[in-house]
Design a protein around this motif. Structure first.
Motif, PDB file in Angstrom:
ATOM      1  N   SER A   1       0.839  -1.197   0.000  1.00  0.00           N
ATOM      2  CA  SER A   1       0.000   0.000   0.000  1.00  0.00           C
ATOM      3  C   SER A   1       0.872   1.243   0.000  1.00  0.00           C
TER       4      SER A   1
ATOM      5  N   PRO B   1      -4.324   6.356  -7.774  1.00  0.00           N
ATOM      6  CA  PRO B   1      -5.331   5.420  -7.239  1.00  0.00           C
ATOM      7  C   PRO B   1      -5.834   4.438  -8.290  1.00  0.00           C
TER       8      PRO B   1
ATOM      9  N   SER C   1      -3.630   4.835  -2.374  1.00  0.00           N
ATOM     10  CA  SER C   1      -4.663   5.666  -1.754  1.00  0.00           C
ATOM     11  C   SER C   1      -4.463   7.137  -2.133  1.00  0.00           C
TER      12      SER C   1
END
Length: 127
Positions: free
Chosen positions: A11, A90, A126
């Motif tokens: 991530s 994203p 993100s």
């Protein structure tokens, strides 16, 4: 027979970088002809998308959506292939797969062109 094992997913925030690695084990190591290693990505509800590919002799192809941001390369005596992903967005969020084609790269690659696949590694970006 070929075995592919991916690593390096994770991530990251938008604008960040990740490097994916695919370790390639070929059990027909006497093969000296051309071959193609590719990276694909898949998100639910969409078809598996070709991201980048590289031939045994170093010729590369990229999807328009990643040109200038992603770089595919071979290393470790061509027993590994990496995907350096910079300026992540994203919309790059997906499961990423390494794939092997035991002949030259197709000019417009699809999943059908590749014979062997890794298990995938998740990339989440993100905003």
């Amino acid at each position: 027979q070929v075995q592919l094992v991916e690593s390096g997913g994770g991530s990251v925030q938008a604008g960040g970088s990740l490097r994916l690695i695919c370790a390639v084990t070929r059990y027909d190591d006497g093969y000296a002809g051309d071959l193609c290693l590719g990276w694909f990505r898949h998100t639910p509800g969409k078809e598996r998308e070709a991201v980048a590919q590289i031939s045994r002799f170093g010729a590369t192809t990229y999807a328009d959506s990643v040109k200038g941001r992603f770089t595919i390369s071979q290393f470790n005596a061509k027993n590994s292939v990496s995907l350096q992903m910079n300026s992540l967005k994203p919309e790059d969020t997906a499961m990423y797969y390494c794939a092997y084609r035991p002949t030259s790269c197709a000019p417009r690659p699809t999943a059908l062109h590749f014979t062997y696949w890794g298990q995938g590694t998740q990339v989440t970006v993100s905003s």
